[in-house]
Design a protein around this motif. Structure first.
Motif, PDB file in Angstrom:
ATOM      1  N   ILE A 162      -0.155  41.676   8.405  1.00 49.72           N
ATOM      2  CA  ILE A 162       0.029  40.733   7.302  1.00 49.72           C
ATOM      3  C   ILE A 162       0.853  41.369   6.184  1.00 49.72           C
ATOM      4  O   ILE A 162       1.762  40.743   5.627  1.00 49.72           O
ATOM      5  N   SER A 163       0.549  42.617   5.857  1.00 48.07           N
ATOM      6  CA  SER A 163       1.298  43.318   4.810  1.00 48.07           C
ATOM      7  C   SER A 163       2.756  43.494   5.201  1.00 48.07           C
ATOM      8  O   SER A 163       3.660  43.314   4.369  1.00 48.07           O
ATOM      9  N   THR A 177      -4.590  43.354   9.013  1.00 51.60           N
ATOM     10  CA  THR A 177      -4.176  43.437   7.610  1.00 51.60           C
ATOM     11  C   THR A 177      -2.839  44.156   7.469  1.00 51.60           C
ATOM     12  O   THR A 177      -2.015  43.799   6.618  1.00 51.60           O
ATOM     13  N   GLY A 208       4.516  40.151   4.944  1.00 53.42           N
ATOM     14  CA  GLY A 208       4.694  39.763   3.545  1.00 53.42           C
ATOM     15  C   GLY A 208       5.782  40.545   2.854  1.00 53.42           C
ATOM     16  O   GLY A 208       6.528  40.011   2.027  1.00 53.42           O
TER      17      GLY A 208
END
Length: 335
Positions: free
Chosen positions: A134-135, A131, A138
């Motif tokens: 992914i952050s 996660t 992004g």
């Protein structure tokens, strides 16, 4: 009530500062709106006549006073490159920007909050690292690159997406106007054909625009949840045999909500005010593309109006976020 009134009054100097700054900036930028509108090969007499029509032959303080008094009467100015008042152009285009921004925010909430909770509850494990990666991706991924990649792959290669132009297929009539938001209007009027087309056009730009929101919301949710999960009452609830779902949903998430709500509110202002790149790439007929056209035409009024509207959105959202803290924190509510 007094606190709310005080915060509303404090917004006035901020808005005045925004008006002054954007007026000065648009006047010192290179380019002559009258020359652009008249044409590069136009005679000087034609350009001077155009400057007089646009009010650019007046002293700078006179131009500012006329602009300020116009704002006080609800006049956002005149868009010379479209031949219409800016307020009319905004009324036509702003619902498209609102629809795109709300869709992106919804995706950010639906994806970002669960990712943040997963990262906090699985701290130090593979899910947490995934996660966080992914952050990070992004938050650092350029929207213009991601948008072009989506168009090239999903539309050009796979053919899964409609042509990246507009809010609805040219062969389909827009739904009956109720709110100006095609998806909402289609649902309210029961127009399933328009709903299907509007969703197919909305989903891809909304997903691209939501990437940054997903990253920020997930990171803030993880941080807030980690802080709450370390509190004594959480350990006490676990020691009493309370299930993980109840601990996370009934205690941890509730107490982490103020921080999450704050970042969600700020992201709404960011999405509504910063959709220029996404709207341009996907030919989305919103305010972003309109501002780009105005900049290319050296048209002052639309750029000034967009900046002012974006500032108002940020201030109002911040006010609502501050007021919402009282829902979660009795100390704030009773202050």
């Amino acid at each position: 009530m007094r606190t709310t009134l005080r915060r509303v009054l404090a917004m006035i100097p901020t808005l005045l500062g925004v008006v002054v700054c954007i007026f000065v900036i648009t006047r010192v930028l290179p380019g002559d709106p009258a020359r652009t509108l008249a044409g590069e090969n136009a005679a000087d007499s034609v350009v001077e006549k155009m400057r007089a029509q646009m009010g650019l032959d007046q002293p700078i303080w006179t131009q500012f006073w006329d602009y300020l008094t116009g704002l006080l009467h609800g006049d956002l100015g005149y868009a010379w490159h479209t031949g219409r008042p800016v307020a009319e152009d905004f009324a036509t285009r702003f619902p498209a920007t609102v629809e795109l921004g709300l869709a992106a925010l919804l995706i950010g909430i639906v994806v970002g909050i669960p990712l943040g909770i997963l990262g906090a509850t699985q701290r130090g494990r593979f899910a947490d690292h995934a996660t966080r990666v992914i952050s990070l991706l992004g938050a650092s991924m350029p929207l213009f690159w991601l948008g072009l990649l989506v168009i090239s792959f999903f539309y050009g290669t796979l053919g899964w997406a409609p042509a990246p132009v507009g809010r609805i297929d040219d062969s389909i009539n827009p739904p009956t106007h109720v709110t100006g938001l095609y998806v909402i209007d289609s649902i309210l009027t029961g127009d399933t054909v328009a709903l299907s087309s509007a969703l197919s056009h909305l989903i891809w730009p909304a997903m691209v625009l939501s990437v940054g929101a997903v990253a920020i919301i997930s990171r803030m949710t993880r941080s807030a949840m980690l802080e709450v999960l370390g509190q004594d009452y959480i350990r006490t609830a676990a020691a009493k045999g309370m299930g993980p779902a109840r601990i996370i949903g009934g205690h941890a998430l509730k107490n982490a909500a103020p921080s999450v709500v704050t970042i969600v509110g700020l992201e709404l202002g960011q999405l509504l005010g910063g959709a220029v790149i996404t709207e341009t790439i996907f030919s989305w007929p919103g305010i972003g593309g309109y501002v780009v056209e105005s900049i290319n035409a050296t048209d002052y009024a639309p750029v000034q109006a967009m900046t002012l509207v974006a500032a108002i959105i940020y201030l109002v959202v911040n006010l609502l976020v501050d007021l919402s803290q009282g829902i979660f924190d009795p100390k704030v509510r009773n202050a």
